[in-house]
Design a protein around this motif. Structure first.
Motif, PDB file in Angstrom:
ATOM      1  N   VAL A  47      31.630  33.823  34.475  1.00 49.52           N
ATOM      2  CA  VAL A  47      30.636  34.794  34.771  1.00 49.52           C
ATOM      3  C   VAL A  47      31.065  35.847  34.324  1.00 49.52           C
ATOM      4  N   ASP A  48      30.105  36.794  34.068  1.00 49.30           N
ATOM      5  CA  ASP A  48      30.335  38.358  33.705  1.00 49.30           C
ATOM      6  C   ASP A  48      31.422  38.975  34.061  1.00 49.30           C
ATOM      7  N   PRO A  49      32.437  39.603  33.468  1.00 44.52           N
ATOM      8  CA  PRO A  49      33.584  40.110  34.169  1.00 44.52           C
ATOM      9  C   PRO A  49      33.211  41.306  34.774  1.00 44.52           C
ATOM     10  N   ARG A  50      32.338  42.148  34.425  1.00 50.39           N
ATOM     11  CA  ARG A  50      31.640  43.145  34.899  1.00 50.39           C
ATOM     12  C   ARG A  50      31.479  43.114  36.423  1.00 50.39           C
ATOM     13  N   ARG A  51      30.637  41.942  36.427  1.00 49.75           N
ATOM     14  CA  ARG A  51      30.505  41.510  38.203  1.00 49.75           C
ATOM     15  C   ARG A  51      31.445  40.962  38.824  1.00 49.75           C
ATOM     16  N   ILE A  52      32.682  40.380  38.217  1.00 41.90           N
ATOM     17  CA  ILE A  52      33.704  40.131  38.986  1.00 41.90           C
ATOM     18  C   ILE A  52      34.692  41.374  39.291  1.00 41.90           C
ATOM     19  N   ALA A  53      34.694  42.369  38.305  1.00 40.86           N
ATOM     20  CA  ALA A  53      35.177  43.520  38.616  1.00 40.86           C
ATOM     21  C   ALA A  53      34.590  44.209  39.668  1.00 40.86           C
ATOM     22  N   TRP A  54      33.225  44.176  39.798  1.00 41.27           N
ATOM     23  CA  TRP A  54      32.504  44.716  40.838  1.00 41.27           C
ATOM     24  C   TRP A  54      32.711  44.263  42.456  1.00 41.27           C
ATOM     25  N   CYS A  90      35.495  42.398  43.211  1.00 43.16           N
ATOM     26  CA  CYS A  90      36.970  42.548  43.393  1.00 43.16           C
ATOM     27  C   CYS A  90      37.029  44.049  43.993  1.00 43.16           C
ATOM     28  N   ALA A  91      36.549  45.051  43.314  1.00 40.46           N
ATOM     29  CA  ALA A  91      36.577  46.351  43.884  1.00 40.46           C
ATOM     30  C   ALA A  91      36.118  46.562  45.229  1.00 40.46           C
ATOM     31  N   ASP A  92      34.825  46.045  45.358  1.00 37.55           N
ATOM     32  CA  ASP A  92      34.326  46.007  46.759  1.00 37.55           C
ATOM     33  C   ASP A  92      35.159  45.374  47.909  1.00 37.55           C
ATOM     34  N   PHE A  93      35.776  44.135  47.499  1.00 32.87           N
ATOM     35  CA  PHE A  93      36.607  43.687  48.466  1.00 32.87           C
ATOM     36  C   PHE A  93      37.820  44.625  48.743  1.00 32.87           C
ATOM     37  N   ALA A  94      38.588  45.152  47.638  1.00 31.30           N
ATOM     38  CA  ALA A  94      39.630  45.842  47.916  1.00 31.30           C
ATOM     39  C   ALA A  94      39.295  47.116  48.698  1.00 31.30           C
ATOM     40  N   ASP A  95      38.087  47.564  48.393  1.00 28.60           N
ATOM     41  CA  ASP A  95      37.775  48.724  49.224  1.00 28.60           C
ATOM     42  C   ASP A  95      37.720  48.376  50.676  1.00 28.60           C
ATOM     43  N   PHE A  96      36.947  47.134  51.287  1.00 27.96           N
ATOM     44  CA  PHE A  96      36.968  46.424  52.417  1.00 27.96           C
ATOM     45  C   PHE A  96      38.484  46.316  52.857  1.00 27.96           C
TER      46      PHE A  96
END
Length: 144
Positions: free
Chosen positions: A47-54, A56-62
Protein backbone atom coordinates in the motif's frame (compact mmCIF):
# COMPACT_ATOMS: atom_id res chain seq x y z
CA UNK A 1 -37.84 -4.17 25.95
CA UNK A 2 -35.64 -1.95 28.09
CA UNK A 3 -33.63 0.73 26.33
CA UNK A 4 -29.93 0.90 27.19
CA UNK A 5 -28.55 4.17 28.39
CA UNK A 6 -25.67 5.69 26.50
CA UNK A 7 -22.45 6.00 28.41
CA UNK A 8 -21.08 9.47 28.95
CA UNK A 9 -17.71 10.20 27.35
CA UNK A 10 -14.73 10.11 29.70
CA UNK A 11 -13.71 13.34 31.40
CA UNK A 12 -11.16 15.39 29.47
CA UNK A 13 -8.37 14.66 31.96
CA UNK A 14 -8.71 10.90 31.31
CA UNK A 15 -8.71 11.06 27.50
CA UNK A 16 -5.64 9.43 25.96
CA UNK A 17 -4.81 12.40 23.72
CA UNK A 18 -4.86 14.72 26.75
CA UNK A 19 -2.13 12.74 28.52
CA UNK A 20 1.48 13.80 28.40
CA UNK A 21 3.51 11.64 26.05
CA UNK A 22 6.61 9.67 26.91
CA UNK A 23 8.47 8.96 23.68
CA UNK A 24 8.66 5.38 22.46
CA UNK A 25 12.01 4.02 21.23
CA UNK A 26 13.00 5.29 17.77
CA UNK A 27 12.99 1.73 16.42
CA UNK A 28 9.34 1.24 17.41
CA UNK A 29 7.91 2.91 14.28
CA UNK A 30 10.35 1.02 12.02
CA UNK A 31 9.29 -2.30 13.53
CA UNK A 32 5.66 -1.28 13.37
CA UNK A 33 5.97 -0.31 9.69
CA UNK A 34 7.24 -3.81 8.82
CA UNK A 35 4.17 -5.29 10.49
CA UNK A 36 1.74 -2.79 8.93
CA UNK A 37 3.14 -3.22 5.41
CA UNK A 38 2.63 -6.98 5.64
CA UNK A 39 -0.77 -6.67 7.28
CA UNK A 40 -2.26 -4.28 4.71
CA UNK A 41 -0.55 -5.48 1.52
CA UNK A 42 -2.86 -6.74 -1.19
CA UNK A 43 -2.34 -9.08 -4.12
CA UNK A 44 -1.53 -5.94 -6.12
CA UNK A 45 1.41 -5.26 -3.81
CA UNK A 46 2.24 -2.88 -0.99
CA UNK A 47 0.00 0.00 0.00
CA UNK A 48 0.95 3.66 -0.18
CA UNK A 49 3.99 4.22 2.08
CA UNK A 50 2.49 7.55 3.21
CA UNK A 51 -0.51 5.74 4.63
CA UNK A 52 1.77 3.25 6.41
CA UNK A 53 3.77 6.17 7.86
CA UNK A 54 0.53 7.84 8.99
CA UNK A 55 -0.83 4.76 10.77
CA UNK A 56 2.54 4.03 12.39
CA UNK A 57 2.90 7.61 13.62
CA UNK A 58 -0.63 7.47 15.07
CA UNK A 59 0.10 4.14 16.77
CA UNK A 60 3.42 5.46 18.15
CA UNK A 61 1.63 8.53 19.49
CA UNK A 62 -0.96 6.32 21.18
CA UNK A 63 1.77 4.08 22.64
CA UNK A 64 3.69 7.12 23.88
CA UNK A 65 0.63 8.15 25.90
CA UNK A 66 -0.24 4.65 27.13
CA UNK A 67 0.65 3.90 30.72
CA UNK A 68 1.71 0.95 32.82
CA UNK A 69 0.96 -2.54 31.61
CA UNK A 70 -0.87 -1.32 28.52
CA UNK A 71 2.25 0.42 27.27
CA UNK A 72 4.37 -2.59 28.16
CA UNK A 73 2.08 -4.94 26.22
CA UNK A 74 2.15 -2.70 23.13
CA UNK A 75 5.93 -2.28 23.11
CA UNK A 76 6.76 -5.91 23.90
CA UNK A 77 4.29 -7.41 21.45
CA UNK A 78 5.76 -5.36 18.59
CA UNK A 79 9.28 -6.33 19.70
CA UNK A 80 8.42 -10.03 19.92
CA UNK A 81 6.69 -10.02 16.53
CA UNK A 82 9.74 -8.35 15.02
CA UNK A 83 12.06 -11.11 16.18
CA UNK A 84 9.83 -14.21 16.45
CA UNK A 85 7.79 -13.95 13.25
CA UNK A 86 10.79 -14.59 10.95
CA UNK A 87 11.45 -17.84 12.83
CA UNK A 88 8.00 -19.04 11.74
CA UNK A 89 9.25 -19.04 8.13
CA UNK A 90 12.68 -20.39 9.07
CA UNK A 91 14.53 -17.08 8.78
CA UNK A 92 16.78 -15.17 11.17
CA UNK A 93 16.81 -11.43 11.63
CA UNK A 94 14.17 -8.77 12.09
CA UNK A 95 10.83 -8.94 10.31
CA UNK A 96 11.70 -5.89 8.19
CA UNK A 97 14.56 -7.83 6.56
CA UNK A 98 12.11 -10.24 4.90
CA UNK A 99 10.46 -9.62 1.53
CA UNK A 100 6.86 -8.42 1.83
CA UNK A 101 5.21 -11.73 0.88
CA UNK A 102 7.34 -13.65 3.37
CA UNK A 103 6.55 -11.08 6.08
CA UNK A 104 2.83 -11.60 5.50
CA UNK A 105 3.27 -15.37 5.66
CA UNK A 106 5.34 -15.08 8.85
CA UNK A 107 2.63 -13.00 10.53
CA UNK A 108 -0.06 -15.48 9.48
CA UNK A 109 1.94 -18.39 10.85
CA UNK A 110 2.57 -16.66 14.16
CA UNK A 111 -1.10 -15.77 14.45
CA UNK A 112 -2.08 -19.42 13.93
CA UNK A 113 0.48 -20.75 16.38
CA UNK A 114 0.49 -21.20 20.14
CA UNK A 115 2.08 -17.75 20.55
CA UNK A 116 -0.46 -16.03 18.31
CA UNK A 117 -1.63 -13.88 21.20
CA UNK A 118 1.46 -11.67 20.72
CA UNK A 119 0.03 -10.51 17.39
CA UNK A 120 -3.33 -9.50 18.83
CA UNK A 121 -2.52 -6.07 20.29
CA UNK A 122 -0.49 -4.67 17.36
CA UNK A 123 -2.85 -6.04 14.70
CA UNK A 124 -5.97 -4.83 16.49
CA UNK A 125 -4.58 -1.34 17.08
CA UNK A 126 -3.23 -1.04 13.53
CA UNK A 127 -6.58 -2.10 12.06
CA UNK A 128 -8.55 0.34 14.24
CA UNK A 129 -6.27 3.17 13.23
CA UNK A 130 -6.14 2.08 9.58
CA UNK A 131 -9.88 2.49 9.26
CA UNK A 132 -9.68 5.99 10.74
CA UNK A 133 -7.57 7.18 7.80
CA UNK A 134 -9.59 9.45 5.46
CA UNK A 135 -8.56 7.49 2.33
CA UNK A 136 -9.62 4.20 3.91
CA UNK A 137 -12.94 5.72 4.95
CA UNK A 138 -13.52 6.91 1.38
CA UNK A 139 -12.58 3.50 -0.06
CA UNK A 140 -14.86 1.65 2.34
CA UNK A 141 -17.63 4.26 2.19
CA UNK A 142 -17.52 4.72 5.97
CA UNK A 143 -16.87 8.46 6.05
CA UNK A 144 -18.50 10.19 9.01
Amino acid sequence: MRKLELLAPPPAHVAVRARESDAVPATFEVRLAAIAEALFATEAGPVDPRRIAWVCADFADFASRAQGRGRLVLLLSVWFLTWLAPLAVWRLGPLASLPLDLRAEALERVEGSGVGFIALAPKAMLCLMWFEHPDTQRETKTEP
